[in-house]
Motif scaffolding. Structure first.
Motif, mmCIF file in Angstrom:
data_model
loop_
_atom_site.group_PDB
_atom_site.id
_atom_site.type_symbol
_atom_site.label_atom_id
_atom_site.label_comp_id
_atom_site.label_asym_id
_atom_site.label_seq_id
_atom_site.Cartn_x
_atom_site.Cartn_y
_atom_site.Cartn_z
ATOM 1 N N SER A 1 0.827 -1.203 0.000
ATOM 2 C CA SER A 1 0.000 0.000 0.000
ATOM 3 C C SER A 1 0.861 1.253 0.000
ATOM 4 C CB SER A 1 -0.904 -0.010 1.241
ATOM 5 O OG SER A 1 -1.274 1.300 1.585
ATOM 6 N N GLU B 1 -0.145 4.197 0.225
ATOM 7 C CA GLU B 1 -0.644 5.122 1.235
ATOM 8 C C GLU B 1 -0.020 4.819 2.594
ATOM 9 O OE1 GLU B 1 -4.865 5.212 1.736
ATOM 10 O OE2 GLU B 1 -4.696 6.597 3.432
ATOM 11 N N THR C 1 2.455 7.333 4.725
ATOM 12 C CA THR C 1 1.938 7.883 5.983
ATOM 13 C C THR C 1 2.625 7.293 7.205
ATOM 14 O OG1 THR C 1 -0.150 7.566 4.835
ATOM 15 C CG2 THR C 1 -0.229 8.672 6.949
#
Lengths: 320, 334
Positions: free
Chosen positions: B171, B173, B177
C-alpha cells in the motif's frame, strides 16, 4: 551495642532518603532532553510519537539526511528508503505528549478506588466487628492470600476470564479502562481490607463497651467510635493502595488496551504511564527514551503529590 | 572486623553466581525467533556440550548490547544497513525465517483476504466485515455486518516491524503515511493493543469479529483461524509450511549488502507473502568468539530443520546457507 544499633537504624533511614533522591535525580537527568524540548506543554499534549511539520524554524535548518538518492531510488522497494520514513519534503519532528497516559493512569486508579474502597471497608467492619471468630479467621487468611498473588496472575486472569465477563455486562471492548480499573480494584482490595481491619481491632474495648452501655446500636458504635478511632490506619491503607494502583504495570498492561487515545467512554481502550513505559522501553531510542523518562518522572511526582495531599489533608485534622 | 565478617559471605556469593553463569558465549535480542533459538541451543548443547545463553530482550536492546560489546552475538528482526553495521563494527547474517498470519475470529467463515483488503483493514478504512473490499474476494461467503476490531501489538516488536514493512509494500498510502516501524499509533478508531503475542492471540480468540497479525508459531499454538492471503502473483495462498518455504526460497538476501533486506511479499507462484527473516549480529573485532557463534549457527542450519519446522519457523534454503558460509569465510569468522 546500643551505639551500633543506633548507627544501623540511622543508616537504614538515611538509605531511604539517598535512594529517593538518587532516583529523583536520575529520572530528571535522563528526562532532561525531553523536558527541554517540550517543557510543561508535555502534560497537555495529546500527540504521542507523531510526526508534525516544523513551522518555519529559522534557527535550525533541519539536517537533511544526505543519503545518495540514486542508490536508494533505483530499487523502489529497498528497505532503506522505507526506513527513511516520510517521503514528503516538509521537514518534520516527532512530538511526544503525556496527556493520554496521565489521564489513563488517574482514571484507572480512580475507578479502582471507587470500586475497592466501599468493599474494603465492608470487609474490614465485618471481620473486625460482626463475624464470629472462626469465620473472621478464615476470611482473613483468604484476604491475605489475595494480597500475595503476583500481578502477572491478575493480568492473565483478567485477560482470559474477567474481560469477557465485563464485556458481556457492559459491551464495548474487552480490554478497556473499566476492565483495568476493576482488576486494579481487586488487587488493592486486600491491602485496604487487611490494614483497616487491623487498625479497627486496636479500638479499646472500654470505648466500645461504654458506648453500648449508653444504648448505642452496633451501627452507631461502628460509625461513631470505631471509624473515628481507626481513621489514621484507614487513611494509611488508602495511601498504600493508591501508591500500588498508580504504579501497577503488569496487570494493567494486559488489560488497558494500550491505545494512545483519550477514552471516550468507560469501555474505551487507553494507556497508562507504567504501561506506556513497559511497552515501549525495549525498542525506544533517542528522544523517545527521554520522553518515556519524562513520563516516569511525572508519575513519580503524581504519586508523591497524591500521597502527600492525602496525608496532609486527612491527618491534619487529627492534630487539632 | 565485624564489617569484614559481614562482607565475607557476600563476596562468596558473588563468586558463586559469576561462576554459575559461565556460558561459552551469550547473546540477547529479538524475541520473534526466541523459541527456535532456544530449541537449537538445547540440541547444540546435547550434541557438543557447549553452553549458550540467549536472552529475549527485543531487537533494539540486542543492537545496543552488541554495539556496546555486552554480548557475543545479538538477534534483530530489523536488519541494519551496511552503513550502520560499519559504524557499530558489526557483521550481520540471517538466522531463521518465520511467517506472520492474519488471524481472525468470525464464526463459520473461511476468510480470504486480498491485498487491498489487508491494507484497508490496517488503515482503519474498512469498518465492517461486509465491506466491498473484503467481500470481493469472498464470493459466496456470507460476511456478517459487524464492526471489525483490529488487534495489534502494544509493545514494540519485530513482528510489527515486518508486518508494517509488508503493508508498505502493498500500500503506497501506508508507505507514505506510516512506513516501517516497530511500534506505532495505529490508524482507525476500532482497534486495540495486546501485550506480546500472547496478548494479541488472546484478544483475537475472545473478541468476535476481530482480526490481527500474529506470528505463525503463536497462531498455531492458540488454534486461531488464519486467513488465506493474496500474494504478489494474485493467487490466494493458505499459511502452510510449504508456502513459507517457497517464499523463503525467493528471499533476496545479498551478502554484499550484509544481507540487509526484509523479505516480505516476494514474487513467484505458491508463495505466502507475509514472511520475515531475523538476523544475527556479531562484532568485527572478536573473531575468535565469532567463530564459535558461526559454528553454532552452521550446526543449526544443518541439524535444526526439524526443530524449526516443528515450532512453525522456516529453515533457511540451502542456497542462502551457502551464501552465508561464503560471507563468513570472507570476513574470517568461519
Amino acid at each position: 551495642m546500643e551505639k551500633l544499633f543506633k548507627t544501623v537504624s540511622f543508616m537504614s533511614a538515611t538509605l531511604v532518603m539517598v535512594l529517593l533522591a538518587s532516583i529523583f535525580f536520575s529520572l530528571f537527568h535522563t528526562a532532561k532532553p525531553a523536558i527541554e524540548e517540550y517543557g510543561f506543554g508535555f502534560i497537555k499534549e495529546k500527540a504521542w510519537d507523531e510526526e508534525v511539520p516544523i513551522e518555519n524554524d529559522i534557527a535550525a535548518t533541519p539536517v537533511k539526511k544526505e543519503e545518495p538518492k540514486a542508490a536508494v531510488s533505483s530499487d523502489d522497494d529497498d528497505l532503506a528508503s522505507m526506513l527513511a520514513g516520510n517521503t514528503s519534503d516538509v521537514p518534520t519532528k516527532t512530538v511526544y505528549g503525556g496527556l493520554i497516559p496521565i489521564v489513563g493512569t488517574l482514571l484507572s486508579t480512580l475507578i479502582a478506588m471507587i470500586f475497592a474502597l466501599p468493599i474494603a471497608m465492608g470487609i474490614a467492619v465485618f471481620l473486625a466487628e460482626i463475624a464470629p471468630k472462626q469465620i473472621s479467621n478464615i476470611v482473613g487468611i483468604a484476604i491475605e492470600l489475595l494480597a500475595a498473588i503476583p500481578s502477572i496472575i491478575f493480568g492473565m486472569w483478567g485477560l482470559f476470564y474477567f474481560a469477557p465477563i465485563v464485556q458481556s455486562f457492559v459491551g464495548g471492548y474487552q480490554v478497556s479502562l473499566l476492565t483495568a480499573g476493576l482488576v486494579l480494584g481487586v488487587m488493592i482490595l486486600p491491602f485496604m481490607a487487611a490494614i483497616t481491619r487491623d487498625s479497627m481491632r486496636t479500638t479499646p474495648d472500654v470505648l466500645k463497651e461504654s458506648a453500648y452501655a449508653l444504648g448505642a446500636t452496633k451501627f452507631e458504635v461502628i460509625k461513631d467510635i470505631i471509624f473515628p478511632y481507626s481513621k489514621a490506619g484507614i487513611i494509611g491503607s488508602v495511601i498504600l493502595a493508591l501508591g500500588r494502583a498508580l504504579g501497577e504495570t503488569m496487570a494493567v498492561a494486559f488489560l488497558i488496551g494500550s491505545v494512545f487515545s483519550l477514552p471516550t467512554s468507560l469501555t474505551s481502550p487507553t494507556v497508562s504511564i507504567p504501561v506506556a513505559m513497559a511497552n515501549s522501553f525495549g525498542e525506544a531510542t533517542g528522544m523517545k527514551t527521554s520522553a518515556l523518562f519524562y513520563l516516569a518522572f511525572l508519575l513519580f511526582i503524581i504519586s508523591f503529590a497524591v500521597i502527600s495531599i492525602a496525608k496532609f489533608y486527612f491527618l491534619r485534622k487529627d492534630n487539632k | 572486623m565485624k564489617k569484614l565478617a559481614l562482607l565475607a559471605p557476600l563476596a562468596a556469593l558473588m563468586v558463586t553466581t559469576s561462576s554459575l553463569s559461565a556460558a561459552d558465549f551469550k547473546g540477547s535480542g529479538a524475541t520473534f525467533p526466541y523459541s527456535v533459538y532456544q530449541a537449537w541451543i538445547g540440541s547444540y548443547h546435547k550434541a557438543t556440550g557447549k553452553e549458550i545463553d540467549y536472552i529475549g530482550k527485543g531487537s533494539s536492546a540486542g543492537i545496543k548490547d552488541a554495539s556496546a560489546r555486552a554480548v557475543d552475538f545479538a538477534g534483530t528482526d530489523a536488519a541494519l544497513s551496511p552503513k550502520e553495521l560499519a559504524a557499530a563494527k558489526l557483521y550481520q547474517f540471517p538466522g531463521v525465517v518465520g511467517a506472520i498470519t492474519m488471524s481472525y475470529n468470525i464464526p463459520h467463515v473461511n476468510l480470504k483476504l486480498s491485498r487491498a483488503a489487508i491494507s484497508e483493514i490496517a488503515l482503519g478504512k474498512a469498518a465492517y466485515w461486509d465491506d466491498k473490499v473484503i467481500a470481493e474476494a469472498n464470493k459466496g461467503v456470507k460476511l456478517p455486518h459487524q464492526k471489525i476490531t483490529f488487534v495489534h501489538r502494544a509493545d514494540g516488536s519485530g513482528t510489527t516491524f515486518n508486518f508494517t514493512y509488508y503493508l508498505s509494500k502493498i500500500s503506497p498510502e501506508w508507505k507514505s503515511t506510516y512506513g516501517v516501524q516497530k511500534e506505532l499509533n495505529w490508524p482507525g478508531d476500532h482497534h486495540v493493543g495486546g501485550k506480546g503475542n500472547t496478548g494479541v492471540a488472546a484478544q483475537i480468540k475472545q473478541t468476535p469479529y476481530s482480526i490481527g497479525y500474529v506470528d505463525y508459531a503463536d497462531a498455531k499454538e492458540n488454534k486461531l483461524e488464519m486467513a488465506t492471503i493474496q500474494n504478489k502473483a494474485g493467487e490466494f495462498v493458505a499459511p502452510t509450511l510449504k508456502a513459507f518455504q517457497a517464499a523463503a526460497a525467493k528471499a533476496d538476501l545479498d551478502p554484499k549488502k550484509d544481507f540487509f533486506a526484509a523479505i516480505a511479499d516476494p514474487d513467484g507462484k505458491g508463495v505466502y507473502p507475509i514472511v520475515a527473516a531475523t538476523f544475527i549480529l556479531v562484532p568485527t573485532d572478536a573473531k575468535e568468539m565469532d567463530k564459535k557463534v558461526t559454528a553454532f549457527y552452521d550446526w543449526s542450519y544443518k541439524n535444526g530443520d526439524a526443530d524449526a519446522s516443528k515450532l512453525g519457523y522456516v529453515p533457511l534454503p540451502n542456497e542462502l546457507v551457502k551464501k552465508i558460509q561464503t560471507y563468513w569465510a570472507e570476513k574470517g569468522i568461519k
